[in-house]
Design an enzyme around this catalytic site. Structure first.
Site, PDB file in Angstrom:
ATOM      1  N   THR A 139       0.819  -1.211   0.000  1.00 34.83           N
ATOM      2  CA  THR A 139       0.000   0.000   0.000  1.00 34.83           C
ATOM      3  C   THR A 139       0.852   1.259   0.000  1.00 34.83           C
ATOM      4  O   THR A 139       1.998   1.238   0.469  1.00 34.83           O
ATOM      5  CB  THR A 139      -0.901  -0.015   1.254  1.00 34.83           C
ATOM      6  OG1 THR A 139      -1.497   1.262   1.417  1.00 34.83           O
ATOM      7  CG2 THR A 139      -0.102  -0.305   2.530  1.00 34.83           C
ATOM      8  N   ASP A 140       0.255   2.361  -0.454  1.00 37.11           N
ATOM      9  CA  ASP A 140       0.967   3.650  -0.391  1.00 37.11           C
ATOM     10  C   ASP A 140       1.061   4.167   1.038  1.00 37.11           C
ATOM     11  O   ASP A 140       1.824   5.099   1.322  1.00 37.11           O
ATOM     12  CB  ASP A 140       0.289   4.689  -1.298  1.00 37.11           C
ATOM     13  CG  ASP A 140      -1.162   4.986  -0.936  1.00 37.11           C
ATOM     14  OD1 ASP A 140      -1.698   4.353  -0.015  1.00 37.11           O
ATOM     15  OD2 ASP A 140      -1.764   5.863  -1.600  1.00 37.11           O
ATOM     16  N   GLU A 141       0.270   3.573   1.955  1.00 37.89           N
ATOM     17  CA  GLU A 141       0.257   4.092   3.334  1.00 37.89           C
ATOM     18  C   GLU A 141       1.593   3.899   4.045  1.00 37.89           C
ATOM     19  O   GLU A 141       1.848   4.541   5.055  1.00 37.89           O
ATOM     20  CB  GLU A 141      -0.863   3.429   4.140  1.00 37.89           C
ATOM     21  CG  GLU A 141      -2.222   3.731   3.563  1.00 37.89           C
ATOM     22  CD  GLU A 141      -3.365   3.565   4.551  1.00 37.89           C
ATOM     23  OE1 GLU A 141      -3.116   3.448   5.757  1.00 37.89           O
ATOM     24  OE2 GLU A 141      -4.514   3.554   4.102  1.00 37.89           O
ATOM     25  N   TYR A 164      -1.959  -0.425  11.021  1.00 39.53           N
ATOM     26  CA  TYR A 164      -2.083  -1.104   9.727  1.00 39.53           C
ATOM     27  C   TYR A 164      -0.870  -0.820   8.848  1.00 39.53           C
ATOM     28  O   TYR A 164      -0.220  -1.738   8.339  1.00 39.53           O
ATOM     29  CB  TYR A 164      -3.372  -0.653   9.008  1.00 39.53           C
ATOM     30  CG  TYR A 164      -3.377  -0.974   7.525  1.00 39.53           C
ATOM     31  CD1 TYR A 164      -3.452  -2.295   7.073  1.00 39.53           C
ATOM     32  CD2 TYR A 164      -3.277   0.036   6.562  1.00 39.53           C
ATOM     33  CE1 TYR A 164      -3.436  -2.587   5.711  1.00 39.53           C
ATOM     34  CE2 TYR A 164      -3.266  -0.253   5.207  1.00 39.53           C
ATOM     35  CZ  TYR A 164      -3.338  -1.566   4.786  1.00 39.53           C
ATOM     36  OH  TYR A 164      -3.313  -1.857   3.446  1.00 39.53           O
ATOM     37  N   LYS A 168       2.095  -3.289   7.384  1.00 39.83           N
ATOM     38  CA  LYS A 168       2.379  -3.481   5.953  1.00 39.83           C
ATOM     39  C   LYS A 168       3.833  -3.099   5.654  1.00 39.83           C
ATOM     40  O   LYS A 168       4.515  -3.769   4.869  1.00 39.83           O
ATOM     41  CB  LYS A 168       1.426  -2.635   5.092  1.00 39.83           C
ATOM     42  CG  LYS A 168      -0.010  -3.110   5.062  1.00 39.83           C
ATOM     43  CD  LYS A 168      -0.213  -4.487   4.448  1.00 39.83           C
ATOM     44  CE  LYS A 168      -0.019  -4.522   2.961  1.00 39.83           C
ATOM     45  NZ  LYS A 168      -0.389  -5.856   2.382  1.00 39.83           N
TER      46      LYS A 168
HETATM   47  P1  NAD Z   1      -9.761  -7.236   2.104  1.00 41.73           P
HETATM   48  O1  NAD Z   1      -9.779  -6.949   3.562  1.00 41.73           O
HETATM   49  O2  NAD Z   1     -10.959  -6.933   1.287  1.00 41.73           O
HETATM   50  O3  NAD Z   1      -9.407  -8.772   1.856  1.00 41.73           O
HETATM   51  C1  NAD Z   1      -8.417  -9.434   2.568  1.00 41.73           C
HETATM   52  C2  NAD Z   1      -8.565 -10.919   2.304  1.00 41.73           C
HETATM   53  O4  NAD Z   1      -7.495 -11.598   3.013  1.00 41.73           O
HETATM   54  C3  NAD Z   1      -9.880 -11.518   2.791  1.00 41.73           C
HETATM   55  O5  NAD Z   1     -10.404 -12.383   1.818  1.00 41.73           O
HETATM   56  C4  NAD Z   1      -9.493 -12.280   4.044  1.00 41.73           C
HETATM   57  O6  NAD Z   1     -10.318 -13.408   4.295  1.00 41.73           O
HETATM   58  C5  NAD Z   1      -8.060 -12.683   3.727  1.00 41.73           C
HETATM   59  N1  NAD Z   1      -7.255 -12.904   4.930  1.00 41.73           N
HETATM   60  C6  NAD Z   1      -7.148 -12.076   5.996  1.00 41.73           C
HETATM   61  N2  NAD Z   1      -6.346 -12.637   6.926  1.00 41.73           N
HETATM   62  C7  NAD Z   1      -5.936 -13.821   6.425  1.00 41.73           C
HETATM   63  C8  NAD Z   1      -5.091 -14.852   6.900  1.00 41.73           C
HETATM   64  N3  NAD Z   1      -4.522 -14.780   8.108  1.00 41.73           N
HETATM   65  N4  NAD Z   1      -4.872 -15.924   6.114  1.00 41.73           N
HETATM   66  C9  NAD Z   1      -5.453 -16.017   4.890  1.00 41.73           C
HETATM   67  N5  NAD Z   1      -6.294 -15.091   4.405  1.00 41.73           N
HETATM   68  C10 NAD Z   1      -6.526 -13.996   5.157  1.00 41.73           C
HETATM   69  O7  NAD Z   1      -8.474  -6.472   1.560  1.00 41.73           O
HETATM   70  P2  NAD Z   1      -8.261  -5.701   0.179  1.00 41.73           P
HETATM   71  O8  NAD Z   1      -8.765  -4.328   0.327  1.00 41.73           O
HETATM   72  O9  NAD Z   1      -8.727  -6.556  -0.919  1.00 41.73           O
HETATM   73  O10 NAD Z   1      -6.663  -5.638   0.163  1.00 41.73           O
HETATM   74  C11 NAD Z   1      -5.901  -6.700  -0.382  1.00 41.73           C
HETATM   75  C12 NAD Z   1      -4.422  -6.356  -0.264  1.00 41.73           C
HETATM   76  O11 NAD Z   1      -4.160  -5.149  -0.984  1.00 41.73           O
HETATM   77  C13 NAD Z   1      -3.946  -6.112   1.164  1.00 41.73           C
HETATM   78  O12 NAD Z   1      -2.674  -6.643   1.298  1.00 41.73           O
HETATM   79  C14 NAD Z   1      -3.929  -4.590   1.286  1.00 41.73           C
HETATM   80  O13 NAD Z   1      -2.962  -4.184   2.226  1.00 41.73           O
HETATM   81  C15 NAD Z   1      -3.550  -4.191  -0.125  1.00 41.73           C
HETATM   82  N6  NAD Z   1      -4.035  -2.870  -0.568  1.00 41.73           N
HETATM   83  C16 NAD Z   1      -5.335  -2.534  -0.444  1.00 41.73           C
HETATM   84  C17 NAD Z   1      -5.777  -1.299  -0.946  1.00 41.73           C
HETATM   85  C18 NAD Z   1      -7.220  -0.888  -0.869  1.00 41.73           C
HETATM   86  O14 NAD Z   1      -7.563   0.240  -1.232  1.00 41.73           O
HETATM   87  N7  NAD Z   1      -8.156  -1.731  -0.436  1.00 41.73           N
HETATM   88  C19 NAD Z   1      -4.876  -0.426  -1.557  1.00 41.73           C
HETATM   89  C20 NAD Z   1      -3.524  -0.813  -1.641  1.00 41.73           C
HETATM   90  C21 NAD Z   1      -3.123  -2.049  -1.165  1.00 41.73           C
HETATM   91  O1  DAU Z   2      -4.146   4.003   0.477  1.00 41.76           O
HETATM   92  C1  DAU Z   2      -4.350   2.615   0.385  1.00 41.76           C
HETATM   93  C2  DAU Z   2      -5.192   2.167   1.564  1.00 41.76           C
HETATM   94  O2  DAU Z   2      -6.503   2.648   1.334  1.00 41.76           O
HETATM   95  C3  DAU Z   2      -5.193   0.655   1.732  1.00 41.76           C
HETATM   96  O3  DAU Z   2      -3.901   0.228   2.036  1.00 41.76           O
HETATM   97  C4  DAU Z   2      -6.159   0.247   2.853  1.00 41.76           C
HETATM   98  O4  DAU Z   2      -6.224  -1.167   2.923  1.00 41.76           O
HETATM   99  C5  DAU Z   2      -7.524   0.803   2.525  1.00 41.76           C
HETATM  100  O5  DAU Z   2      -8.417   0.500   3.570  1.00 41.76           O
HETATM  101  C6  DAU Z   2      -7.466   2.323   2.319  1.00 41.76           C
HETATM  102  O6  DAU Z   2      -7.167   3.004   3.558  1.00 41.76           O
HETATM  103  P1  DAU Z   2      -7.912   4.362   3.984  1.00 41.76           P
HETATM  104  O7  DAU Z   2      -7.857   4.499   5.447  1.00 41.76           O
HETATM  105  O8  DAU Z   2      -7.461   5.498   3.149  1.00 41.76           O
HETATM  106  O9  DAU Z   2      -9.404   3.977   3.473  1.00 41.76           O
HETATM  107  P2  DAU Z   2     -10.852   4.170   4.158  1.00 41.76           P
HETATM  108  O10 DAU Z   2     -11.850   3.817   3.112  1.00 41.76           O
HETATM  109  O11 DAU Z   2     -10.955   3.522   5.482  1.00 41.76           O
HETATM  110  O12 DAU Z   2     -10.916   5.745   4.395  1.00 41.76           O
HETATM  111  C7  DAU Z   2     -10.758   6.669   3.311  1.00 41.76           C
HETATM  112  C8  DAU Z   2     -10.839   8.073   3.903  1.00 41.76           C
HETATM  113  O13 DAU Z   2     -12.171   8.307   4.380  1.00 41.76           O
HETATM  114  C9  DAU Z   2      -9.932   8.295   5.097  1.00 41.76           C
HETATM  115  O14 DAU Z   2      -9.418   9.616   5.055  1.00 41.76           O
HETATM  116  C10 DAU Z   2     -10.855   8.129   6.306  1.00 41.76           C
HETATM  117  C11 DAU Z   2     -12.202   8.625   5.784  1.00 41.76           C
HETATM  118  N1  DAU Z   2     -13.390   7.971   6.360  1.00 41.76           N
HETATM  119  C12 DAU Z   2     -13.455   6.613   6.367  1.00 41.76           C
HETATM  120  C13 DAU Z   2     -14.551   5.956   6.880  1.00 41.76           C
HETATM  121  C14 DAU Z   2     -14.600   4.452   6.901  1.00 41.76           C
HETATM  122  C15 DAU Z   2     -14.448   8.742   6.829  1.00 41.76           C
HETATM  123  O15 DAU Z   2     -14.398   9.984   6.789  1.00 41.76           O
HETATM  124  N2  DAU Z   2     -15.524   8.086   7.333  1.00 41.76           N
HETATM  125  C16 DAU Z   2     -15.629   6.732   7.399  1.00 41.76           C
HETATM  126  O16 DAU Z   2     -16.663   6.204   7.914  1.00 41.76           O
END
Ligand code: NAD
Ligand code: DAU
Length: 358
Positions: A139-141, A164, A168
């Site tokens: 992730t970019d975080e 988190y 990562k």
């Molecule tokens: P998600 O939470 O939707 O899915 C995570 C999946 O991993 C689920 O299916 C869960 O069952 C599985 N999982 C969790 N713990 C596990 C374990 N111990 N063993 C096996 N499986 C397990 O997550 P996502 O949003 O699809 O993110 C996927 C990946 O991409 C993550 O590594 C996250 O850090 C990264 N990522 C997410 C975003 C985003 O915006 N969502 C952006 C950049 C990177």
């Molecule tokens: O940048 C990549 C990341 O983006 C991934 O690595 C993470 O897995 C993914 O969850 C996401 O993280 P964020 O914290 O940016 O996403 P989230 O959707 O939780 O929140 C987006 C923005 O919205 C953040 O500034 C917090 C705000 N927010 C979020 C929720 C859930 C609100 O204002 N209200 C809310 O209820």
């Protein structure tokens, strides 16, 4: 367990394939590469859902294995059984707010789980690591928080600020350490915020869509000034495919949408789109916006400089945000059964704990 003799060109284990991004990656690989056998390895936590991969479950090159990546014996058993040529690692605890509630769950899966996978690769692939690959999806975080200007490049120093992102970042460091120490062939990408179908409604966009549908308050943290860079999830899956096939071993690639939005502006846009789609009076959904207590340690701004993947590998986002958001809203409106399943039971408890204290 008897090893399975494979008639496929290669076998790829994709972890977290029942989650949001993972299910899109699994779908892309299963459909695009019938010559690859795809093994979806997922523990099915609250975020994992086999409904996400229902459309591909009968494909002959697709297998699902329920396994926790922290279960070393089980993971080694899968390596023996399938003889993986590559792993694409997406399994993780992924929600920042949950990491504030329960940081150790994130240390366990994201750090220990990644370490167990890397060890399995080392054990089963060495000494001949030719044509093997461990692809780590990050992730970019990990880069921390930007002020109002600037972008994250691949050279930006790590500065994670939530449990988190710290977990990562630790996993990223482990991946690179295994490359440098054991010559494990690895590649990594760090992506910005994804949006699209099958997104669990604890994250901003699907939570707001669901609350608008149900006329529930729209909880905007702080003043809604925080900025995120949004990318269509299917474009992320294409980036992963591109890096998997064309990326250079030992390198990392930033992936982003060139698409920055302040949270409050994004919520206004969603309200406008949904008023129209739900035949509501213009401005009706906006009235649901409620400013609530800010997230602890809330990162102000993320913005990715995706020049490297664009110039070297030729990838760029395909979809405009307004179009992607409208498609996303349509998907949620057409898949209310999916939403009802994932928001029953445990979700209600999480929602109460997360939002009632604010
Ligand atoms: P998600 O939470 O939707 O899915 C995570 C999946 O991993 C689920 O299916 C869960 O069952 C599985 N999982 C969790 N713990 C596990 C374990 N111990 N063993 C096996 N499986 C397990 O997550 P996502 O949003 O699809 O993110 C996927 C990946 O991409 C993550 O590594 C996250 O850090 C990264 N990522 C997410 C975003 C985003 O915006 N969502 C952006 C950049 C990177
Ligand atoms: O940048 C990549 C990341 O983006 C991934 O690595 C993470 O897995 C993914 O969850 C996401 O993280 P964020 O914290 O940016 O996403 P989230 O959707 O939780 O929140 C987006 C923005 O919205 C953040 O500034 C917090 C705000 N927010 C979020 C929720 C859930 C609100 O204002 N209200 C809310 O209820």
């Amino acid at each position: 367990m008897e090893p399975i003799i494979s008639e496929f060109d290669k076998t790829i284990g994709i972890t977290g394939g029942a989650g949001f991004i993972g299910s899109h990656v699994v779908r892309l690989f299963v459909k695009k590469y019938p010559q690859y056998r795809i093994v979806n390895i997922d523990a099915l936590t609250y975020a994992g859902n086999l409904e996400n991969t229902k459309d591909i479950e009968s494909y002959p090159n697709y297998i699902f294995e329920r396994a926790d990546i922290c279960d070393e014996e089980k993971i080694n058993g899968l390596f023996t059984r399938y003889g993986f040529n590559a792993i694409i690692h997406l399994a993780a605890e992924s929600h920042v707010d949950r990491s504030i509630m329960d940081p150790l769950a994130f240390v366990k899966t994201n750090v220990l789980g990644t370490g167990i996978l890397l060890n399995a690769c080392r054990r089963h692939w060495q000494p001949d690591v030719a044509n093997k690959l461990f692809y780590h999806v990050s992730t970019d975080e990990v880069y921390g928080s930007l002020g109002t200007t600037g972008f994250f490049t691949e050279e930006t120093p790590y500065d994670p600020r939530s449990p988190y992102s710290a977990s990562k970042a630790s996993s990223d460091h482990l991946v690179m350490a295994y490359h440098h120490t054991y010559r494990l062939p690895v590649v990594m990408s760090n992506c910005s915020n994804n949006y699209g179908s099958h997104h669990f409604p604890e994250k901003l966009i699907p939570l707001m869509i669901n609350n608008i549908i149900n006329r529930k308050p729209l909880p905007v943290y702080g003043k809604g000034e925080n900025v995120r860079d949004w990318l269509w999830v299917e474009d992320h899956a294409i980036a992963i495919d591109t890096i998997f096939h064309k990326g250079k071993v030992g390198e990392k690639y930033n992936v982003g949408g060139f698409n920055e939005w302040k949270n409050i502006d994004l919520v206004y846009l969603l309200c406008r789109i949904m008023d129209q789609k739900l035949n509501r009076t213009v401005g009706e959904s906006e009235k649901l916006i409620t400013f609530v207590k800010d997230r602890a340690g809330h990162d102000l701004r993320y913005a990715i400089d995706a020049t490297k993947i664009n110039q070297i590998l030729g990838w760029k986002p395909s979809l405009q945000f307004e179009e992607g958001l409208a498609k996303t809203v349509d998907w949620y409106l057409e898949n209310q059964e999916w939403v009802n399943h994932v928001t029953s039971g445990q979700y209600q408890q999480y929602y109460t704990e997360q939002y009632n204290k604010r």
